[in-house]
Design a protein around this motif. Structure first.
Motif, PDB file in Angstrom:
ATOM      1  N   HIS A 179       0.850  -1.187   0.000  1.00 51.36           N
ATOM      2  CA  HIS A 179       0.000   0.000   0.000  1.00 51.36           C
ATOM      3  C   HIS A 179       0.891   1.243   0.000  1.00 51.36           C
ATOM      4  O   HIS A 179       1.897   1.289   0.708  1.00 51.36           O
ATOM      5  CB  HIS A 179      -0.879  -0.017   1.251  1.00 51.36           C
ATOM      6  N   PRO A 180       0.539   2.282  -0.761  1.00 54.97           N
ATOM      7  CA  PRO A 180       1.394   3.477  -0.806  1.00 54.97           C
ATOM      8  C   PRO A 180       1.503   4.200   0.536  1.00 54.97           C
ATOM      9  O   PRO A 180       2.454   4.954   0.757  1.00 54.97           O
ATOM     10  CB  PRO A 180       0.725   4.363  -1.857  1.00 54.97           C
ATOM     11  N   ALA A 181       0.558   3.981   1.450  1.00 59.00           N
ATOM     12  CA  ALA A 181       0.625   4.618   2.769  1.00 59.00           C
ATOM     13  C   ALA A 181       1.478   3.818   3.756  1.00 59.00           C
ATOM     14  O   ALA A 181       1.712   4.280   4.878  1.00 59.00           O
ATOM     15  CB  ALA A 181      -0.779   4.807   3.339  1.00 59.00           C
ATOM     16  N   THR A 182       1.941   2.643   3.357  1.00 60.14           N
ATOM     17  CA  THR A 182       2.833   1.864   4.221  1.00 60.14           C
ATOM     18  C   THR A 182       4.083   2.676   4.529  1.00 60.14           C
ATOM     19  O   THR A 182       4.712   3.240   3.642  1.00 60.14           O
ATOM     20  CB  THR A 182       3.233   0.551   3.530  1.00 60.14           C
ATOM     21  N   ASP A 213      16.229   5.332  11.793  1.00 57.97           N
ATOM     22  CA  ASP A 213      16.258   6.775  11.999  1.00 57.97           C
ATOM     23  C   ASP A 213      15.037   7.201  12.813  1.00 57.97           C
ATOM     24  O   ASP A 213      14.352   6.362  13.420  1.00 57.97           O
ATOM     25  CB  ASP A 213      16.415   7.523  10.680  1.00 57.97           C
ATOM     26  N   GLU A 214      14.737   8.487  12.813  1.00 53.50           N
ATOM     27  CA  GLU A 214      13.714   9.013  13.715  1.00 53.50           C
ATOM     28  C   GLU A 214      12.334   9.165  13.076  1.00 53.50           C
ATOM     29  O   GLU A 214      11.387   9.550  13.776  1.00 53.50           O
ATOM     30  CB  GLU A 214      14.171  10.369  14.263  1.00 53.50           C
ATOM     31  N   ALA A 215      12.179   8.860  11.793  1.00 52.08           N
ATOM     32  CA  ALA A 215      10.916   9.189  11.132  1.00 52.08           C
ATOM     33  C   ALA A 215      10.546   8.183  10.054  1.00 52.08           C
ATOM     34  O   ALA A 215      10.969   8.330   8.898  1.00 52.08           O
ATOM     35  CB  ALA A 215      10.992  10.588  10.524  1.00 52.08           C
ATOM     36  N   PRO A 216       9.775   7.137  10.397  1.00 54.81           N
ATOM     37  CA  PRO A 216       9.261   6.255   9.343  1.00 54.81           C
ATOM     38  C   PRO A 216       8.547   7.079   8.275  1.00 54.81           C
ATOM     39  O   PRO A 216       7.848   8.054   8.587  1.00 54.81           O
ATOM     40  CB  PRO A 216       8.278   5.341  10.098  1.00 54.81           C
ATOM     41  N   THR A 217       8.733   6.703   7.025  1.00 55.38           N
ATOM     42  CA  THR A 217       8.247   7.511   5.911  1.00 55.38           C
ATOM     43  C   THR A 217       7.470   6.629   4.951  1.00 55.38           C
ATOM     44  O   THR A 217       7.843   5.482   4.702  1.00 55.38           O
ATOM     45  CB  THR A 217       9.423   8.182   5.180  1.00 55.38           C
ATOM     46  N   SER A 218       6.371   7.159   4.413  1.00 57.45           N
ATOM     47  CA  SER A 218       5.503   6.359   3.555  1.00 57.45           C
ATOM     48  C   SER A 218       6.152   6.062   2.211  1.00 57.45           C
ATOM     49  O   SER A 218       6.979   6.835   1.707  1.00 57.45           O
ATOM     50  CB  SER A 218       4.167   7.064   3.330  1.00 57.45           C
ATOM     51  N   LEU A 219       5.744   4.947   1.632  1.00 55.66           N
ATOM     52  CA  LEU A 219       6.232   4.575   0.310  1.00 55.66           C
ATOM     53  C   LEU A 219       5.877   5.636  -0.723  1.00 55.66           C
ATOM     54  O   LEU A 219       6.659   5.911  -1.638  1.00 55.66           O
ATOM     55  CB  LEU A 219       5.651   3.224  -0.097  1.00 55.66           C
ATOM     56  N   TYR A 220       4.708   6.228  -0.576  1.00 56.75           N
ATOM     57  CA  TYR A 220       4.313   7.272  -1.517  1.00 56.75           C
ATOM     58  C   TYR A 220       5.276   8.457  -1.442  1.00 56.75           C
ATOM     59  O   TYR A 220       5.725   8.981  -2.471  1.00 56.75           O
ATOM     60  CB  TYR A 220       2.885   7.740  -1.223  1.00 56.75           C
ATOM     61  N   GLU A 221       5.632   8.862  -0.221  1.00 50.73           N
ATOM     62  CA  GLU A 221       6.563   9.977  -0.056  1.00 50.73           C
ATOM     63  C   GLU A 221       7.959   9.608  -0.544  1.00 50.73           C
ATOM     64  O   GLU A 221       8.632  10.422  -1.196  1.00 50.73           O
ATOM     65  CB  GLU A 221       6.621  10.379   1.415  1.00 50.73           C
ATOM     66  N   LEU A 222       8.402   8.411  -0.235  1.00 50.95           N
ATOM     67  CA  LEU A 222       9.751   7.999  -0.616  1.00 50.95           C
ATOM     68  C   LEU A 222       9.921   7.943  -2.122  1.00 50.95           C
ATOM     69  O   LEU A 222      10.917   8.416  -2.667  1.00 50.95           O
ATOM     70  CB  LEU A 222      10.079   6.638  -0.003  1.00 50.95           C
ATOM     71  N   THR A 223       8.926   7.360  -2.792  1.00 48.37           N
ATOM     72  CA  THR A 223       9.038   7.267  -4.250  1.00 48.37           C
ATOM     73  C   THR A 223       8.923   8.648  -4.897  1.00 48.37           C
ATOM     74  O   THR A 223       9.550   8.910  -5.923  1.00 48.37           O
ATOM     75  CB  THR A 223       7.970   6.320  -4.830  1.00 48.37           C
ATOM     76  N   SER A 224       8.162   9.520  -4.292  1.00 45.54           N
ATOM     77  CA  SER A 224       8.079  10.892  -4.807  1.00 45.54           C
ATOM     78  C   SER A 224       9.406  11.613  -4.654  1.00 45.54           C
ATOM     79  O   SER A 224       9.815  12.385  -5.527  1.00 45.54           O
ATOM     80  CB  SER A 224       6.970  11.658  -4.080  1.00 45.54           C
ATOM     81  N   LEU A 225      10.113  11.349  -3.548  1.00 43.39           N
ATOM     82  CA  LEU A 225      11.397  11.999  -3.309  1.00 43.39           C
ATOM     83  C   LEU A 225      12.419  11.688  -4.395  1.00 43.39           C
ATOM     84  O   LEU A 225      13.247  12.529  -4.734  1.00 43.39           O
ATOM     85  CB  LEU A 225      11.968  11.564  -1.959  1.00 43.39           C
ATOM     86  N   VAL A 226      12.344  10.476  -4.928  1.00 42.70           N
ATOM     87  CA  VAL A 226      13.319  10.085  -5.949  1.00 42.70           C
ATOM     88  C   VAL A 226      12.764  10.241  -7.367  1.00 42.70           C
ATOM     89  O   VAL A 226      13.373   9.796  -8.332  1.00 42.70           O
ATOM     90  CB  VAL A 226      13.823   8.643  -5.721  1.00 42.70           C
ATOM     91  N   GLY A 227      11.588  10.889  -7.478  1.00 38.64           N
ATOM     92  CA  GLY A 227      11.068  11.245  -8.785  1.00 38.64           C
ATOM     93  C   GLY A 227      10.274  10.179  -9.507  1.00 38.64           C
ATOM     94  O   GLY A 227       9.992  10.321 -10.702  1.00 38.64           O
ATOM     95  N   THR A 228       9.865   9.109  -8.803  1.00 37.21           N
ATOM     96  CA  THR A 228       9.065   8.056  -9.443  1.00 37.21           C
ATOM     97  C   THR A 228       7.873   7.716  -8.546  1.00 37.21           C
ATOM     98  O   THR A 228       7.776   6.609  -8.021  1.00 37.21           O
ATOM     99  CB  THR A 228       9.897   6.791  -9.684  1.00 37.21           C
ATOM    100  N   PRO A 229       6.959   8.675  -8.342  1.00 34.81           N
ATOM    101  CA  PRO A 229       5.850   8.444  -7.408  1.00 34.81           C
ATOM    102  C   PRO A 229       4.949   7.298  -7.852  1.00 34.81           C
ATOM    103  O   PRO A 229       4.673   7.127  -9.042  1.00 34.81           O
ATOM    104  CB  PRO A 229       5.099   9.774  -7.410  1.00 34.81           C
ATOM    105  N   ALA A 231       1.213   5.145  -7.514  1.00 34.28           N
ATOM    106  CA  ALA A 231      -0.189   5.556  -7.506  1.00 34.28           C
ATOM    107  C   ALA A 231      -0.685   5.701  -6.071  1.00 34.28           C
ATOM    108  O   ALA A 231      -0.419   4.841  -5.226  1.00 34.28           O
ATOM    109  CB  ALA A 231      -1.036   4.535  -8.244  1.00 34.28           C
ATOM    110  N   PRO A 232      -1.408   6.776  -5.771  1.00 35.96           N
ATOM    111  CA  PRO A 232      -1.959   6.944  -4.424  1.00 35.96           C
ATOM    112  C   PRO A 232      -3.144   6.023  -4.198  1.00 35.96           C
ATOM    113  O   PRO A 232      -3.687   5.430  -5.141  1.00 35.96           O
ATOM    114  CB  PRO A 232      -2.378   8.404  -4.398  1.00 35.96           C
TER     115      PRO A 232
END
Length: 271
Positions: A179-182, A213-229, A231-232
Protein backbone atom coordinates in the motif's frame (compact mmCIF):
# COMPACT_ATOMS: atom_id res chain seq x y z
CA UNK A 1 42.20 -2.68 17.44
CA UNK A 2 41.97 -4.72 14.24
CA UNK A 3 38.47 -5.18 12.84
CA UNK A 4 37.52 -7.90 10.37
CA UNK A 5 34.63 -7.07 8.05
CA UNK A 6 32.75 -9.57 5.93
CA UNK A 7 30.69 -8.42 2.97
CA UNK A 8 33.20 -5.63 2.42
CA UNK A 9 32.56 -5.46 -1.33
CA UNK A 10 28.78 -5.17 -0.96
CA UNK A 11 26.63 -2.04 -0.95
CA UNK A 12 26.72 -1.74 2.83
CA UNK A 13 30.27 -2.98 3.32
CA UNK A 14 31.96 -0.69 0.81
CA UNK A 15 30.38 2.38 2.35
CA UNK A 16 31.05 1.29 5.92
CA UNK A 17 34.69 0.44 5.26
CA UNK A 18 35.39 3.83 3.69
CA UNK A 19 34.03 5.52 6.79
CA UNK A 20 35.90 3.22 9.17
CA UNK A 21 39.20 3.80 7.37
CA UNK A 22 38.58 7.56 7.34
CA UNK A 23 38.08 7.33 11.12
CA UNK A 24 41.52 5.75 11.47
CA UNK A 25 40.41 2.21 12.27
CA UNK A 26 42.61 -0.75 11.32
CA UNK A 27 40.37 -2.79 9.01
CA UNK A 28 40.76 -6.04 7.15
CA UNK A 29 38.11 -7.67 4.99
CA UNK A 30 37.44 -11.08 3.55
CA UNK A 31 37.41 -11.07 -0.23
CA UNK A 32 37.32 -13.58 -3.01
CA UNK A 33 39.99 -13.51 -5.70
CA UNK A 34 39.57 -10.62 -8.13
CA UNK A 35 37.50 -8.40 -5.81
CA UNK A 36 38.69 -4.93 -4.82
CA UNK A 37 38.29 -3.19 -1.48
CA UNK A 38 38.24 0.40 -0.33
CA UNK A 39 41.68 2.00 -0.10
CA UNK A 40 43.35 1.38 3.23
CA UNK A 41 41.65 -1.97 3.90
CA UNK A 42 43.80 -5.09 4.20
CA UNK A 43 42.42 -7.86 1.98
CA UNK A 44 42.30 -11.47 3.15
CA UNK A 45 41.35 -14.03 0.53
CA UNK A 46 38.90 -16.41 2.17
CA UNK A 47 35.43 -17.87 1.73
CA UNK A 48 32.78 -18.21 4.43
CA UNK A 49 31.85 -21.56 2.93
CA UNK A 50 35.44 -22.80 3.30
CA UNK A 51 36.12 -23.10 7.05
CA UNK A 52 39.83 -23.79 6.60
CA UNK A 53 40.31 -20.47 4.79
CA UNK A 54 38.97 -18.47 7.73
CA UNK A 55 41.74 -19.18 10.22
CA UNK A 56 44.09 -16.56 8.81
CA UNK A 57 41.26 -14.05 8.42
CA UNK A 58 40.36 -14.03 12.11
CA UNK A 59 43.85 -14.33 13.63
CA UNK A 60 44.57 -11.36 15.87
CA UNK A 61 41.30 -9.49 15.37
CA UNK A 62 39.65 -7.54 18.17
CA UNK A 63 36.24 -7.43 16.54
CA UNK A 64 34.28 -8.90 13.65
CA UNK A 65 31.61 -6.98 11.74
CA UNK A 66 29.64 -9.62 9.85
CA UNK A 67 27.76 -8.03 6.94
CA UNK A 68 28.01 -10.78 4.32
CA UNK A 69 24.65 -12.18 3.24
CA UNK A 70 22.82 -13.44 0.19
CA UNK A 71 19.45 -11.85 -0.54
CA UNK A 72 18.73 -11.30 -4.22
CA UNK A 73 18.47 -14.81 -5.61
CA UNK A 74 15.65 -17.20 -6.41
CA UNK A 75 17.73 -20.11 -5.12
CA UNK A 76 16.73 -20.49 -1.48
CA UNK A 77 19.44 -23.11 -0.88
CA UNK A 78 22.06 -20.46 -1.67
CA UNK A 79 20.47 -18.08 0.83
CA UNK A 80 20.54 -20.65 3.64
CA UNK A 81 24.06 -21.81 2.81
CA UNK A 82 25.52 -18.33 2.81
CA UNK A 83 23.56 -16.79 5.65
CA UNK A 84 23.43 -19.68 8.12
CA UNK A 85 26.25 -22.06 7.23
CA UNK A 86 28.58 -19.17 6.42
CA UNK A 87 27.80 -17.52 9.76
CA UNK A 88 28.34 -20.80 11.59
CA UNK A 89 31.72 -21.28 9.90
CA UNK A 90 32.80 -17.78 10.83
CA UNK A 91 31.60 -18.18 14.41
CA UNK A 92 33.56 -21.40 14.79
CA UNK A 93 36.69 -19.77 13.39
CA UNK A 94 36.40 -16.88 15.84
CA UNK A 95 35.79 -19.26 18.75
CA UNK A 96 38.94 -21.18 17.85
CA UNK A 97 41.31 -18.36 16.94
CA UNK A 98 39.97 -15.08 18.40
CA UNK A 99 37.65 -16.08 21.26
CA UNK A 100 37.77 -12.67 22.93
CA UNK A 101 36.80 -10.75 19.81
CA UNK A 102 33.55 -8.83 19.81
CA UNK A 103 31.25 -10.27 17.08
CA UNK A 104 28.78 -7.78 15.58
CA UNK A 105 26.29 -9.14 13.06
CA UNK A 106 24.00 -7.21 10.74
CA UNK A 107 20.48 -8.58 10.52
CA UNK A 108 17.21 -7.15 9.22
CA UNK A 109 13.94 -5.66 10.38
CA UNK A 110 12.25 -8.01 7.93
CA UNK A 111 12.38 -10.74 10.59
CA UNK A 112 9.31 -9.29 12.32
CA UNK A 113 5.77 -10.44 11.70
CA UNK A 114 3.70 -8.29 9.33
CA UNK A 115 0.66 -8.14 11.64
CA UNK A 116 2.40 -6.51 14.61
CA UNK A 117 0.05 -4.24 16.62
CA UNK A 118 2.83 -1.64 17.06
CA UNK A 119 6.29 -0.87 15.66
CA UNK A 120 8.19 -4.12 16.16
CA UNK A 121 10.42 -4.49 19.23
CA UNK A 122 13.48 -6.64 19.74
CA UNK A 123 11.75 -9.06 22.12
CA UNK A 124 8.79 -9.71 19.83
CA UNK A 125 8.31 -13.20 18.47
CA UNK A 126 9.64 -13.66 14.94
CA UNK A 127 8.44 -16.16 12.38
CA UNK A 128 9.22 -14.82 8.89
CA UNK A 129 7.96 -16.76 5.89
CA UNK A 130 10.51 -15.63 3.30
CA UNK A 131 13.89 -17.33 3.03
CA UNK A 132 16.08 -14.29 3.59
CA UNK A 133 14.66 -13.10 6.93
CA UNK A 134 14.14 -16.70 8.07
CA UNK A 135 17.80 -17.44 7.39
CA UNK A 136 18.82 -14.33 9.31
CA UNK A 137 16.82 -15.47 12.34
CA UNK A 138 18.61 -18.83 12.17
CA UNK A 139 21.99 -17.08 11.86
CA UNK A 140 21.15 -14.91 14.85
CA UNK A 141 20.52 -18.06 16.87
CA UNK A 142 23.88 -19.50 15.85
CA UNK A 143 25.62 -16.39 17.15
CA UNK A 144 23.54 -16.04 20.33
CA UNK A 145 24.35 -19.63 21.32
CA UNK A 146 28.06 -19.36 20.46
CA UNK A 147 29.44 -18.21 23.79
CA UNK A 148 31.16 -15.27 22.05
CA UNK A 149 30.77 -11.60 22.90
CA UNK A 150 28.03 -10.76 20.45
CA UNK A 151 25.60 -8.09 19.32
CA UNK A 152 23.02 -8.13 16.53
CA UNK A 153 21.93 -5.04 14.60
CA UNK A 154 18.53 -5.41 12.94
CA UNK A 155 18.65 -2.73 10.29
CA UNK A 156 15.71 -0.83 8.90
CA UNK A 157 15.46 -0.16 5.17
CA UNK A 158 19.01 0.84 4.26
CA UNK A 159 19.51 3.75 1.86
CA UNK A 160 21.80 6.61 0.93
CA UNK A 161 25.14 7.32 -0.71
CA UNK A 162 23.62 6.69 -4.17
CA UNK A 163 23.08 3.00 -3.41
CA UNK A 164 19.91 2.85 -5.54
CA UNK A 165 17.71 1.30 -2.83
CA UNK A 166 15.10 4.07 -2.80
CA UNK A 167 14.97 3.98 -6.58
CA UNK A 168 14.06 0.28 -6.38
CA UNK A 169 10.93 0.92 -4.30
CA UNK A 170 8.40 1.26 -7.19
CA UNK A 171 9.44 -2.19 -8.40
CA UNK A 172 9.14 -3.64 -4.89
CA UNK A 173 5.74 -2.01 -4.37
CA UNK A 174 4.49 -3.60 -7.57
CA UNK A 175 6.04 -6.98 -6.74
CA UNK A 176 4.67 -7.23 -3.21
CA UNK A 177 1.50 -5.15 -3.73
CA UNK A 178 2.40 -2.81 -0.89
CA UNK A 179 0.00 0.00 0.00
CA UNK A 180 1.39 3.48 -0.81
CA UNK A 181 0.63 4.62 2.77
CA UNK A 182 2.83 1.86 4.22
CA UNK A 183 5.63 3.47 6.21
CA UNK A 184 9.17 2.11 6.35
CA UNK A 185 11.66 2.56 9.14
CA UNK A 186 14.86 3.69 7.44
CA UNK A 187 18.55 3.85 8.23
CA UNK A 188 21.16 5.77 6.25
CA UNK A 189 24.54 4.17 5.51
CA UNK A 190 26.10 6.88 7.65
CA UNK A 191 24.22 5.53 10.66
CA UNK A 192 25.21 1.95 10.08
CA UNK A 193 28.64 3.28 10.99
CA UNK A 194 27.05 5.02 14.00
CA UNK A 195 25.55 1.73 15.15
CA UNK A 196 28.71 -0.30 14.56
CA UNK A 197 30.76 2.25 16.51
CA UNK A 198 28.32 1.96 19.40
CA UNK A 199 28.55 -1.84 19.32
CA UNK A 200 32.36 -1.70 19.25
CA UNK A 201 32.29 0.08 22.62
CA UNK A 202 30.50 -2.88 24.21
CA UNK A 203 27.26 -0.96 24.78
CA UNK A 204 25.33 -3.53 22.74
CA UNK A 205 26.95 -6.69 24.11
CA UNK A 206 24.51 -9.62 24.36
CA UNK A 207 21.75 -7.51 22.80
CA UNK A 208 19.68 -7.36 19.67
CA UNK A 209 19.11 -3.75 18.59
CA UNK A 210 16.78 -2.26 16.01
CA UNK A 211 18.74 0.41 14.11
CA UNK A 212 16.53 3.04 12.48
CA UNK A 213 16.26 6.78 12.00
CA UNK A 214 13.71 9.01 13.71
CA UNK A 215 10.92 9.19 11.13
CA UNK A 216 9.26 6.25 9.34
CA UNK A 217 8.25 7.51 5.91
CA UNK A 218 5.50 6.36 3.56
CA UNK A 219 6.23 4.57 0.31
CA UNK A 220 4.31 7.27 -1.52
CA UNK A 221 6.56 9.98 -0.06
CA UNK A 222 9.75 8.00 -0.62
CA UNK A 223 9.04 7.27 -4.25
CA UNK A 224 8.08 10.89 -4.81
CA UNK A 225 11.40 12.00 -3.31
CA UNK A 226 13.32 10.08 -5.95
CA UNK A 227 11.07 11.24 -8.79
CA UNK A 228 9.06 8.06 -9.44
CA UNK A 229 5.85 8.44 -7.41
CA UNK A 230 3.59 5.42 -7.15
CA UNK A 231 -0.19 5.56 -7.51
CA UNK A 232 -1.96 6.94 -4.42
CA UNK A 233 -4.73 5.09 -2.61
CA UNK A 234 -7.35 5.89 0.04
CA UNK A 235 -7.99 2.22 0.83
CA UNK A 236 -7.38 1.31 4.49
CA UNK A 237 -4.15 -0.40 5.46
CA UNK A 238 -4.50 -4.06 6.36
CA UNK A 239 -1.32 -4.19 8.48
CA UNK A 240 -0.67 -0.57 9.45
CA UNK A 241 2.57 -1.26 11.36
CA UNK A 242 4.21 -3.47 8.76
CA UNK A 243 7.63 -2.08 7.87
CA UNK A 244 8.07 -0.11 11.08
CA UNK A 245 10.43 -1.11 13.89
CA UNK A 246 10.98 0.51 17.26
CA UNK A 247 14.42 2.05 17.82
CA UNK A 248 13.91 3.04 21.46
CA UNK A 249 16.25 0.41 22.90
CA UNK A 250 19.19 1.48 20.76
CA UNK A 251 18.47 5.11 21.61
CA UNK A 252 18.51 4.27 25.33
CA UNK A 253 22.03 2.87 24.89
CA UNK A 254 23.32 5.96 23.13
CA UNK A 255 22.44 5.54 19.45
CA UNK A 256 21.64 8.91 17.86
CA UNK A 257 21.10 9.00 14.11
CA UNK A 258 23.35 11.47 12.29
CA UNK A 259 20.79 11.41 9.48
CA UNK A 260 17.54 11.59 11.48
CA UNK A 261 15.18 11.70 8.49
CA UNK A 262 15.21 11.01 4.79
CA UNK A 263 14.40 14.68 4.23
CA UNK A 264 17.65 15.58 5.98
CA UNK A 265 19.41 13.16 3.64
CA UNK A 266 17.94 14.99 0.65
CA UNK A 267 19.13 18.31 2.04
CA UNK A 268 22.59 16.80 2.50
CA UNK A 269 22.42 15.42 -1.06
CA UNK A 270 23.20 11.93 0.25
CA UNK A 271 20.06 10.12 -0.92
Amino acid sequence: MTILVTGGTGLVGTRLLKRMVAAGLDCRAIVRAGKELAAGVAAVEADLNDPASLEGAVQGVSAVVHLAAVLRTQNEADIWKANVDGTRNLVEAVKSHAPNARFIMASTGLVYNSDSPYPAREDDAVAPNMAYPASKVAAEQVLRQSGLIWSILRLGFVYGDDDGHLQMLPKLVDMFKWHPATKLSLVHHRDIETAVNLALTGAADSRILNIVDEAPTSLYELTSLVGTPIAPSAEPLTNPWFGQIDGALAASLGFVAKVPTVLQSRRDRSL
